[in-house]
Scaffold this motif. Structure first.
Motif, PDB file in Angstrom:
ATOM      1  N   VAL A  46      -4.906  10.467   0.825  1.00 55.19           N
ATOM      2  CA  VAL A  46      -4.148  10.360  -0.419  1.00 55.19           C
ATOM      3  C   VAL A  46      -3.589  11.723  -0.779  1.00 55.19           C
ATOM      4  CG1 VAL A  46      -6.222  10.701  -1.820  1.00 55.19           C
ATOM      5  CG2 VAL A  46      -4.219   9.598  -2.830  1.00 55.19           C
ATOM      6  N   THR A  47      -2.355  11.719  -1.262  1.00 60.35           N
ATOM      7  CA  THR A  47      -1.693  12.951  -1.693  1.00 60.35           C
ATOM      8  C   THR A  47      -1.098  12.735  -3.075  1.00 60.35           C
ATOM      9  OG1 THR A  47       0.374  12.298  -0.590  1.00 60.35           O
ATOM     10  CG2 THR A  47      -1.163  13.677   0.666  1.00 60.35           C
ATOM     11  N   ARG A  48      -0.893  13.825  -3.785  1.00 62.65           N
ATOM     12  CA  ARG A  48      -0.288  13.774  -5.121  1.00 62.65           C
ATOM     13  C   ARG A  48       1.170  14.193  -5.005  1.00 62.65           C
ATOM     14  NH1 ARG A  48      -2.029  14.394 -10.594  1.00 62.65           N
ATOM     15  NH2 ARG A  48      -0.237  13.713 -11.828  1.00 62.65           N
ATOM     16  N   SER A  49       2.066  13.375  -5.560  1.00 59.11           N
ATOM     17  CA  SER A  49       3.492  13.685  -5.559  1.00 59.11           C
ATOM     18  C   SER A  49       4.031  13.520  -6.975  1.00 59.11           C
ATOM     19  CB  SER A  49       4.238  12.754  -4.587  1.00 59.11           C
ATOM     20  OG  SER A  49       4.075  11.401  -4.954  1.00 59.11           O
ATOM     21  N   ASP A  50       5.337  13.751  -7.127  1.00 54.66           N
ATOM     22  CA  ASP A  50       5.943  13.666  -8.456  1.00 54.66           C
ATOM     23  C   ASP A  50       5.863  12.261  -9.039  1.00 54.66           C
ATOM     24  OD1 ASP A  50       6.567  16.342  -8.290  1.00 54.66           O
ATOM     25  OD2 ASP A  50       8.607  15.980  -7.534  1.00 54.66           O
ATOM     26  N   GLN A  59      -4.908   0.960   3.823  1.00 55.49           N
ATOM     27  CA  GLN A  59      -3.937   1.544   2.901  1.00 55.49           C
ATOM     28  C   GLN A  59      -3.781   0.652   1.666  1.00 55.49           C
ATOM     29  OE1 GLN A  59       0.129   1.588   4.272  1.00 55.49           O
ATOM     30  NE2 GLN A  59       0.653   3.391   3.055  1.00 55.49           N
ATOM     31  N   GLY A  60      -3.651  -0.651   1.890  1.00 53.70           N
ATOM     32  CA  GLY A  60      -3.545  -1.563   0.766  1.00 53.70           C
ATOM     33  C   GLY A  60      -4.798  -1.581  -0.089  1.00 53.70           C
ATOM     34  N   LEU A  61      -5.967  -1.551   0.565  1.00 51.83           N
ATOM     35  CA  LEU A  61      -7.233  -1.524  -0.167  1.00 51.83           C
ATOM     36  C   LEU A  61      -7.358  -0.254  -0.992  1.00 51.83           C
ATOM     37  CD1 LEU A  61     -10.136  -2.461  -0.794  1.00 51.83           C
ATOM     38  CD2 LEU A  61     -10.843  -1.390   1.349  1.00 51.83           C
ATOM     39  N   ALA A  62      -7.053   0.889  -0.378  1.00 46.31           N
ATOM     40  CA  ALA A  62      -7.191   2.169  -1.074  1.00 46.31           C
ATOM     41  C   ALA A  62      -6.255   2.236  -2.280  1.00 46.31           C
ATOM     42  CB  ALA A  62      -6.904   3.323  -0.121  1.00 46.31           C
ATOM     43  N   ARG A  63      -5.035   1.710  -2.127  1.00 47.65           N
ATOM     44  CA  ARG A  63      -4.104   1.729  -3.260  1.00 47.65           C
ATOM     45  C   ARG A  63      -4.615   0.862  -4.410  1.00 47.65           C
ATOM     46  NH1 ARG A  63      -0.198  -0.981  -5.881  1.00 47.65           N
ATOM     47  NH2 ARG A  63       1.518   0.271  -6.742  1.00 47.65           N
ATOM     48  N   GLY A 114       0.786  -1.227   0.000  1.00 44.19           N
ATOM     49  CA  GLY A 114       0.000   0.000   0.000  1.00 44.19           C
ATOM     50  C   GLY A 114       0.816   1.275   0.000  1.00 44.19           C
ATOM     51  N   LYS A 115       2.064   1.215   0.497  1.00 43.79           N
ATOM     52  CA  LYS A 115       2.866   2.442   0.547  1.00 43.79           C
ATOM     53  C   LYS A 115       3.524   2.777  -0.785  1.00 43.79           C
ATOM     54  CE  LYS A 115       7.017   0.116   2.351  1.00 43.79           C
ATOM     55  NZ  LYS A 115       7.923   0.018   3.507  1.00 43.79           N
ATOM     56  N   ARG A 116       3.426   1.880  -1.765  1.00 44.95           N
ATOM     57  CA  ARG A 116       3.996   2.171  -3.078  1.00 44.95           C
ATOM     58  C   ARG A 116       3.149   3.216  -3.800  1.00 44.95           C
ATOM     59  NH1 ARG A 116       4.775  -4.093  -5.086  1.00 44.95           N
ATOM     60  NH2 ARG A 116       6.294  -4.737  -3.500  1.00 44.95           N
ATOM     61  N   PRO A 117       3.767   4.117  -4.537  1.00 45.09           N
ATOM     62  CA  PRO A 117       2.981   5.136  -5.252  1.00 45.09           C
ATOM     63  C   PRO A 117       2.209   4.529  -6.423  1.00 45.09           C
ATOM     64  CG  PRO A 117       5.301   5.313  -5.831  1.00 45.09           C
ATOM     65  CD  PRO A 117       5.225   4.304  -4.731  1.00 45.09           C
ATOM     66  N   VAL A 118       1.096   5.145  -6.759  1.00 45.57           N
ATOM     67  CA  VAL A 118       0.293   4.751  -7.912  1.00 45.57           C
ATOM     68  C   VAL A 118       0.647   5.678  -9.067  1.00 45.57           C
ATOM     69  CG1 VAL A 118      -2.037   4.480  -8.829  1.00 45.57           C
ATOM     70  CG2 VAL A 118      -1.574   3.947  -6.423  1.00 45.57           C
ATOM     71  N   ARG A 159       0.006   8.805  -3.517  1.00 44.56           N
ATOM     72  CA  ARG A 159       0.476   8.072  -2.342  1.00 44.56           C
ATOM     73  C   ARG A 159      -0.633   8.008  -1.304  1.00 44.56           C
ATOM     74  NH1 ARG A 159       5.648   6.590  -1.630  1.00 44.56           N
ATOM     75  NH2 ARG A 159       7.199   7.283  -3.172  1.00 44.56           N
ATOM     76  N   VAL A 160      -0.846   6.809  -0.774  1.00 45.87           N
ATOM     77  CA  VAL A 160      -1.844   6.588   0.263  1.00 45.87           C
ATOM     78  C   VAL A 160      -1.121   6.458   1.597  1.00 45.87           C
ATOM     79  CG1 VAL A 160      -3.721   5.119   1.064  1.00 45.87           C
ATOM     80  CG2 VAL A 160      -3.334   5.411  -1.391  1.00 45.87           C
ATOM     81  N   VAL A 161      -1.563   7.240   2.579  1.00 44.98           N
ATOM     82  CA  VAL A 161      -0.918   7.256   3.892  1.00 44.98           C
ATOM     83  C   VAL A 161      -1.969   6.948   4.956  1.00 44.98           C
ATOM     84  CG1 VAL A 161       0.420   8.624   5.533  1.00 44.98           C
ATOM     85  CG2 VAL A 161       0.721   8.982   3.068  1.00 44.98           C
TER      86      VAL A 161
END
Length: 200
Positions: free
Chosen positions: A55-59, A78-82, A17-21, A63-65
């Protein structure tokens, strides 16, 4: 003691879940609190994320926190949301498809505008209104010298596509003796041997 306290208060994170989408350039993202809107070439989707995550937007993408006070439940959410965000991004950019084969004498599928008419050996023709955001087409294929209809479904919404496909299959599930019914393309049915004769 301070280091131990910080470790205790820090929220656990899911390894996946901590990996970026990743978000392709053709997709646009709007984040409003826990609500995420995505728009791409195939359509637009909107979803409210589960409680306990943000969720936040990054470069490198989205990312789900997990929230600090969510404890172990935050990692699961977190895993579900990702996974939900991944499905949304893929859907609006590439779309999803599902195909079903109709096995049976006289089984037919016809499209009349947004209405799908299915002849499945029942006493009546099943009429199914296709929801918005989902398209369908019928193809006649030949396999082993026999022709049968194949129904192709496509949508940018993975959940909607799965629900409609499952509903169509439930109208005439494949039976295990002759294999007649509606089945997903590639689905394997374990056939049973019928009764070999009367009682001796």
């Amino acid at each position: 003691m301070a280091a131990m306290t910080s470790r205790q208060t820090a929220a656990k994170q899911s390894r996946t879940g901590k990996r970026p989408v990743p978000v392709p350039p053709q997709a646009t993202v709007v984040i409003a609190g826990s609500r995420v809107r995505l728009k791409g070439p195939k359509g637009a989707l909107e979803r409210v994320l589960p409680e306990g995550v943000s969720v936040t937007r990054s470069d490198d993408g989205l990312r789900v926190v997990p929230a600090p006070a969510s404890a172990g439940n935050g990692a699961r959410m977190q895993g579900l949301a990702r996974a939900l965000l991944m499905n949304m991004v893929h859907g609006v950019c590439n779309g999803y498809t599902r195909a079903l084969d109709l096995y049976g004498v006289g089984y037919r599928a016809e499209l009349q505008g947004r209405q799908l008419n299915l002849s499945l050996g029942l006493s009546h023709v099943v009429q199914l209104a296709l929801p918005q955001g989902l398209s369908a087409r019928v193809e006649i294929i030949e396999e082993g010298g026999q022709k049968r209809p194949r129904l192709h479904l496509a949508s940018h919404d993975k959940e909607l596509l799965g629900q409609v496909a499952a509903r169509i299959r439930s109208l005439r599930p494949p039976e295990p003796y002759k294999g007649k019914g509606v089945r997903y393309v590639g689905e394997t049915i374990r056939e049973k041997a019928g009764k070999s004769g009367g009682r001796k």
